[in-house]
Design a protein around this motif. Structure first.
Motif, PDB file in Angstrom:
ATOM      1  N   GLY A 282       0.841  -1.291   0.123  1.00 26.77           N
ATOM      2  CA  GLY A 282      -0.045   0.157  -0.147  1.00 26.77           C
ATOM      3  C   GLY A 282       1.051   1.143   0.115  1.00 26.77           C
ATOM      4  O   GLY A 282       0.675   2.236  -0.703  1.00 26.77           O
ATOM      5  N   ALA A 283       1.961   1.463   0.973  1.00 29.93           N
ATOM      6  CA  ALA A 283       2.642   2.600   0.946  1.00 29.93           C
ATOM      7  C   ALA A 283       3.301   2.547  -0.360  1.00 29.93           C
ATOM      8  O   ALA A 283       3.701   3.945  -0.785  1.00 29.93           O
ATOM      9  CB  ALA A 283       3.533   2.579   2.067  1.00 29.93           C
ATOM     10  N   THR A 284       3.805   1.487  -0.882  1.00 28.48           N
ATOM     11  CA  THR A 284       4.667   1.672  -2.165  1.00 28.48           C
ATOM     12  C   THR A 284       3.872   2.159  -3.337  1.00 28.48           C
ATOM     13  O   THR A 284       4.210   2.955  -4.197  1.00 28.48           O
ATOM     14  CB  THR A 284       5.298   0.227  -2.597  1.00 28.48           C
ATOM     15  OG1 THR A 284       6.333  -0.199  -1.575  1.00 28.48           O
ATOM     16  CG2 THR A 284       6.165   0.322  -3.872  1.00 28.48           C
ATOM     17  N   ALA A 285       2.550   1.928  -3.203  1.00 26.47           N
ATOM     18  CA  ALA A 285       1.731   2.245  -4.566  1.00 26.47           C
ATOM     19  C   ALA A 285       1.348   3.749  -4.248  1.00 26.47           C
ATOM     20  O   ALA A 285       1.254   4.546  -5.164  1.00 26.47           O
ATOM     21  CB  ALA A 285       0.400   1.357  -4.501  1.00 26.47           C
TER      22      ALA A 285
ATOM     23  N   LEU B  98      -8.260 -12.513  -6.703  1.00 28.76           N
ATOM     24  CA  LEU B  98      -7.756 -12.864  -7.993  1.00 28.76           C
ATOM     25  C   LEU B  98      -7.321 -11.837  -8.872  1.00 28.76           C
ATOM     26  O   LEU B  98      -8.184 -10.703  -8.860  1.00 28.76           O
ATOM     27  CB  LEU B  98      -8.725 -13.650  -8.757  1.00 28.76           C
ATOM     28  CG  LEU B  98      -9.133 -15.081  -7.837  1.00 28.76           C
ATOM     29  CD1 LEU B  98     -10.385 -15.836  -8.634  1.00 28.76           C
ATOM     30  CD2 LEU B  98      -8.116 -15.915  -7.414  1.00 28.76           C
ATOM     31  N   VAL B  99      -6.259 -11.629  -9.524  1.00 30.58           N
ATOM     32  CA  VAL B  99      -5.725 -10.755 -10.350  1.00 30.58           C
ATOM     33  C   VAL B  99      -5.205 -11.108 -11.626  1.00 30.58           C
ATOM     34  O   VAL B  99      -4.775 -12.154 -11.716  1.00 30.58           O
ATOM     35  CB  VAL B  99      -4.709  -9.491  -9.652  1.00 30.58           C
ATOM     36  CG1 VAL B  99      -5.464  -9.032  -8.436  1.00 30.58           C
ATOM     37  CG2 VAL B  99      -3.467 -10.586  -9.110  1.00 30.58           C
ATOM     38  N   ASN B 100      -5.118 -10.143 -12.619  1.00 35.98           N
ATOM     39  CA  ASN B 100      -4.569 -10.382 -13.884  1.00 35.98           C
ATOM     40  C   ASN B 100      -3.199  -9.896 -13.725  1.00 35.98           C
ATOM     41  O   ASN B 100      -2.623  -9.409 -12.772  1.00 35.98           O
ATOM     42  CB  ASN B 100      -5.541  -9.977 -15.068  1.00 35.98           C
ATOM     43  CG  ASN B 100      -5.369  -8.309 -15.116  1.00 35.98           C
ATOM     44  OD1 ASN B 100      -4.645  -7.747 -14.433  1.00 35.98           O
ATOM     45  ND2 ASN B 100      -6.121  -8.042 -15.962  1.00 35.98           N
ATOM     46  N   GLU B 101      -2.430  -9.925 -14.941  1.00 37.25           N
ATOM     47  CA  GLU B 101      -0.871  -9.481 -14.943  1.00 37.25           C
ATOM     48  C   GLU B 101      -0.683  -8.069 -14.762  1.00 37.25           C
ATOM     49  O   GLU B 101       0.312  -7.621 -14.764  1.00 37.25           O
ATOM     50  CB  GLU B 101      -0.405 -10.202 -16.136  1.00 37.25           C
ATOM     51  CG  GLU B 101      -0.977  -9.128 -17.746  1.00 37.25           C
ATOM     52  CD  GLU B 101      -1.831 -10.062 -18.414  1.00 37.25           C
ATOM     53  OE1 GLU B 101      -3.005 -10.479 -17.340  1.00 37.25           O
ATOM     54  OE2 GLU B 101      -2.069 -10.168 -19.318  1.00 37.25           O
ATOM     55  N   TYR B 102      -1.844  -7.290 -14.803  1.00 37.35           N
ATOM     56  CA  TYR B 102      -1.559  -5.846 -14.569  1.00 37.35           C
ATOM     57  C   TYR B 102      -2.107  -5.738 -13.186  1.00 37.35           C
ATOM     58  O   TYR B 102      -2.583  -4.508 -12.620  1.00 37.35           O
ATOM     59  CB  TYR B 102      -2.622  -5.068 -15.347  1.00 37.35           C
ATOM     60  CG  TYR B 102      -2.059  -5.533 -16.933  1.00 37.35           C
ATOM     61  CD1 TYR B 102      -0.694  -4.703 -17.225  1.00 37.35           C
ATOM     62  CD2 TYR B 102      -2.691  -6.083 -17.724  1.00 37.35           C
ATOM     63  CE1 TYR B 102      -0.296  -4.755 -18.496  1.00 37.35           C
ATOM     64  CE2 TYR B 102      -2.150  -6.077 -19.273  1.00 37.35           C
ATOM     65  CZ  TYR B 102      -0.834  -5.535 -19.392  1.00 37.35           C
ATOM     66  OH  TYR B 102      -0.567  -5.802 -20.601  1.00 37.35           O
ATOM     67  N   MET B 103      -2.510  -6.700 -12.208  1.00 37.21           N
ATOM     68  CA  MET B 103      -2.734  -6.506 -10.877  1.00 37.21           C
ATOM     69  C   MET B 103      -4.439  -5.952 -10.768  1.00 37.21           C
ATOM     70  O   MET B 103      -4.694  -5.200  -9.790  1.00 37.21           O
ATOM     71  CB  MET B 103      -1.990  -5.513 -10.119  1.00 37.21           C
ATOM     72  CG  MET B 103      -0.404  -6.007  -9.986  1.00 37.21           C
ATOM     73  SD  MET B 103      -0.089  -7.729 -10.182  1.00 37.21           S
ATOM     74  CE  MET B 103      -0.603  -8.240  -8.319  1.00 37.21           C
TER      75      MET B 103
ATOM     76  N   LEU C 209       3.785  -1.656  -9.988  1.00 39.09           N
ATOM     77  CA  LEU C 209       3.105  -2.023 -11.498  1.00 39.09           C
ATOM     78  C   LEU C 209       1.423  -1.640 -11.326  1.00 39.09           C
ATOM     79  O   LEU C 209       0.877  -0.911 -12.272  1.00 39.09           O
ATOM     80  CB  LEU C 209       3.206  -3.450 -12.039  1.00 39.09           C
ATOM     81  CG  LEU C 209       4.495  -3.954 -12.205  1.00 39.09           C
ATOM     82  CD1 LEU C 209       4.553  -5.278 -12.423  1.00 39.09           C
ATOM     83  CD2 LEU C 209       5.171  -3.043 -13.255  1.00 39.09           C
ATOM     84  N   ALA C 210       0.914  -1.961 -10.348  1.00 33.99           N
ATOM     85  CA  ALA C 210      -0.328  -1.519 -10.162  1.00 33.99           C
ATOM     86  C   ALA C 210      -0.628   0.062 -10.199  1.00 33.99           C
ATOM     87  O   ALA C 210      -1.650   0.498 -10.913  1.00 33.99           O
ATOM     88  CB  ALA C 210      -1.138  -2.129  -9.102  1.00 33.99           C
TER      89      ALA C 210
END
Lengths: 552, 552
Positions: free
Chosen positions: B13-16, B264-269, B308-309
């Motif tokens: 969370g902090a990184t995002a 569940l997430v895809n390759e783009y989170m 990435l997200a």
């Protein structure tokens, strides 16, 4: 049954002999070594001089007898190959028993390189020693016993390792280097960390000053006269100004040599003459990055080349990809390592900073700061602007340096990009790294530059920027001011920046600077988002401070 | 202006939040954290328990105030998101001030995972502690003050790190693990090195024995009843049997969860719901090697995913390659690290040893033996037989372990082969490595197997081989016999082998064994060249000895 002859029994020769035997149990293999020892630890010699390695026998990794027993190789030491007749496939050998010839089906040359001894007045004085063999190391050890001071001439790997080791033994050490800086594998911007470390441990540096002559003094010591007119004195001199391939015995053989005497080989380590191979310090190999011919006297490539040459001699083939040029050394409390091309190499190949390549410099801790013992390292990452390919890296610090360079070396060896570095999933627990390893961080910082998110400014570019009217902002928090003042900068700590945007004139370009580059990057984003023209000092004040003027 | 809401203020969370701000200076960003702290050092908690990290404040990498100042993020701690309404794009928040809703344009979920507390009788006893937050660590520290013994339940990373740290503080420590061995990231063949290290430092291991119940004792301590009927006692219990995603608040949100509650997430989170992203310990990510869904609660991937997200939320896109699964930990004097798939994972995916994959185990020194302080490490390298791709690696030793695993992790992340490992040009000077680094050596050993030059035999395969009439030859030199006898082996030191070939019957298969595999490989080549059928014991006697029976 094949008969293989190998000339030279140290790294390349011994490796090739062992590999040949493993591939061909029935072959006759003869290994000629001019010296007394095979497969000795050359890289350990400075540490034996320094008594770090106390047992001479520890340097002798193999005895001729053990090697013979394990590999059934006919090892002939004190046997110098003096001539190669490639027409008749014979070598001429001189030993205590006289001169004889030996024929071969295939010949592998691994004669190595020998220390340069240019014709400087007085250079043949008996107290001027070079370091190539165990016997040379014995000699220097005996000189250490007789004196309290030494002049080490040459600031390459061996010179620096000798300077460190002799200093650790308590000698007064002066290190003389003709170029402005030691260790040309590192760029000028990084090298002050190592030069300062040497000075901090009492090694006197005489940089940018070549040797004009050696003169014996009345007390038996040696006065070294430098080009500048300055003189330095030592009870003895250790000469380590480089090596040249030991290939004089190939004169007239028809084996093609380069300008400086290196044996020319193709990607299978074959010379121009059929059935003659060559490896190691004596060959001109290729850069894996540029394909250009290069000489790189290092043990790792020598071993690799020897294995590939043996494979080819025994019938199997794999091409040598060439050298990346990875190297490391210890300088007192620091480790310094580098891989790939440095700026010097890029520029001499015509590449231009800002047009063809850029770099980032970061100063991460080797593991998380909150775990005891975290040490800062300096990591410079050079990348190509057209595609982000990593071109080179240099790192210096107390811990974790070789680890990061090894990861980067493997990336450079495969032409990976800064984006690949971001994705490396490296091992993390608090004693070893951080959730974002320094390699990841370098990748992120490089990509920010590559994609234009950050416009980097180098210390030497600052004055022009200021002359053109730019405003320099120090965004460090006040608790970091004690490290030193950023000359000409206005102080606005990052957390205050947003509320003071009204103080900035949209017509005036801005340069931001913090301690190491990260807060500056954040400030850059804020200012740019508000329409200002802004650049960030690469590596911050920490990097700026490293670019001090020569102090000798 | 976009409004971003982030749920969870630790690693992901902090990184995002920080990344979002760097990409979008004008966005409104609200960070909700249920606990008191954001961005604290979870991975440091066991070391704070152990007083290795003495200052509690060192764990608090960011305060809400500092984070707000640097990133202009509205940080709300002690604020629990209790419901997500993806229809109306709102979250419901419970804080000391009551319950309110907040709308979003994009939502990032980083709620993390919480310690498992299965319904075992007595598990809610106040002296049974788990470890997730700084407050949890405070609690365990206070329990340490009151007692002299602890039962640590669970032999994963946190359990082992807690066992080490509590033992270092002088407590009697029993480590209980339901599986036959601790740390499933390591294969059974390697793990004895770590289990022995724990025992050597006085940690009692109760392996292959689950917990049936906890009972308070008269003295206030806790009796832990194990499935076997055995009981162990501690003044308190540290429970570290795993985690589960902290995603109950997503019930009814329409956000798709996996069987065990992972998002569940895809390759783009991205989750299944537009504008909702998720990262970190709570998500089901993919293996970069197999593409299979996998949960990997580690800080490195959480950070990468968060970046990435955020990139995607702010409009830029790069796909996440998935996790390699690199991890490291310290176990007293040893470092253990692993990357990629281990045999357990391969086998559960249906891959068969000898058909689909093989491995080598080598025991190199972390730097040249002749330089003081050389330490042996065990390095297991698993590779695919069809193409030589490196599948996984595990290393355990006192020094240089994380370095080798990092190089191998970068290789695995790019699907490199054992031949690539041979070519890595890694940094070498005597204090750091050898001319052939352990990574190169592992590549060579693996390729010998891959190309059929060496036919490996595993310790558990030996008895069948002997039962079928094979002759076991110990080719070690006599000076290595003191390490122990190779049961059933005839001793023929390698240098004597060639002269004793007449003693062998061409009809009788041979198994050779040496100390670590290298001399055995040489003996194998000699014998095979003379027409004998021969196999070499992988890792030699050293590896054989590691496969001891369970001693509990």
């Amino acid at each position: 049954m094949s008969k293989y002859i190998i000339v030279g029994g140290v790294a390349g020769g011994a490796t090739a002999a062992a590999r040949l035997r493993r591939l061909d149990e029935t072959a006759e293999i003869i290994l000629f070594e001019r010296g007394e020892d095979i497969s000795f630890a050359n890289c350990g010699l400075p540490y034996y001089v320094g008594d770090v390695i106390a047992e001479r026998g520890d340097l002798l990794l193999q005895t001729p007898e053990k090697f013979r027993g394990m590999y059934n190789v006919d090892v002939r030491v004190c046997s110098e190959v003096t001539r190669v007749d490639t027409e008749n496939r014979t070598v001429e050998v001189r030993s205590a028993d006289g001169v004889y010839t030996e024929n071969y089906d295939a010949l592998l040359l691994s004669p190595g390189a020998k220390p340069l001894r240019p014709p400087i007045p007085g250079i043949n004085h008996p107290r001027i020693a070079t370091l190539r063999s165990v016997q040379d190391a014995d000699r220097i050890r005996s000189l250490v016993g007789t004196g309290g001071s030494v002049v080490v001439v040459g600031g390459g790997f061996i010179g620096v390792e000798l300077a460190e080791n002799l200093r650790e033994r308590g000698l007064s050490v002066t290190l003389v280097e003709a170029m402005p800086h030691i260790l040309p594998i590192f760029d000028t911007d990084m090298i002050s960390l190592l030069e300062d470390e040497l000075r901090r441990h009492g090694v006197e540096l005489a940089l940018g000053d070549g040797v004009a002559g050696f003169e014996e003094q009345e007390d038996g010591g040696i006065c070294v006269r430098l080009s500048s007119g300055r003189t330095v004195h030592g009870d003895f001199v250790a000469l380590a100004i480089g090596v040249r391939p030991d290939t004089a015995f190939l004169d007239g053989s028809g084996i093609a040599l380069g300008e400086r005497g290196h044996i020319l080989v193709n990607e299978y380590m074959q010379t121009n003459i059929p059935h003659v191979y060559a490896v190691g310090d004596a060959v001109l190999t290729r850069s894996a990055q540029t394909g250009k011919a290069t000489a790189l006297p290092l043990a790792g490539p020598a071993n690799r080349q020897a294995r590939l040459a043996a494979d080819r001699m025994a019938g199997e083939a794999r091409a040598y990809r060439g050298v990346v040029g990875t190297a490391a050394l210890k300088v007192f409390g620091l480790t310094a390592a580098a891989t790939g091309q440095n700026e010097r190499a890029l520029q001499s190949a015509g590449m231009v900073y800002g047009k063809d390549y850029r770099f980032t410099v970061i100063f991460p801790r080797h593991h998380v700061a909150y775990y005891p013992g975290a040490k800062e390292l300096a990591l410079k990452l050079i990348f190509r602007l057209s595609d982000g390919v990593v071109l080179g890296a240099q790192a210096i610090g107390a811990e974790g340096v070789d680890k990061r360079i090894d990861v980067l070396a493997s990336a450079i060896g495969r032409s990976l990009t800064v984006a690949d570095l971001e994705e490396f999933e490296l091992s993390y627990a608090p004693p070893y790294s951080a959730a974002k390893d320094p390699v990841n961080m370098a990748g992120y910082a490089a990509e920010n530059i590559l994609l234009g998110r950050s416009i980097p400014l180098l210390p030497h570019e600052l004055s022009a920027e200021l002359a053109a009217g730019a405003r320099l902002i120090d965004v460090r928090p006040p608790e970091e001011y004690h490290a030193g003042e950023i000359a000409g900068a206005q102080r606005i700590p990052l957390p205050r920046l947003r509320e003071r945007l009204h103080e900035f004139d949209p017509q005036v370009p801005i340069v931001v600077c913090c301690k190491m580059g990260l807060r500056g990057y954040l400030a850059e984003q804020i200012l740019r988002a508000h329409g200002f023209s802004v650049k960030n000092m690469v590596g911050g004040y920490t990097y700026m401070k490293m670019q001090h003027e020569e102090r000798n």
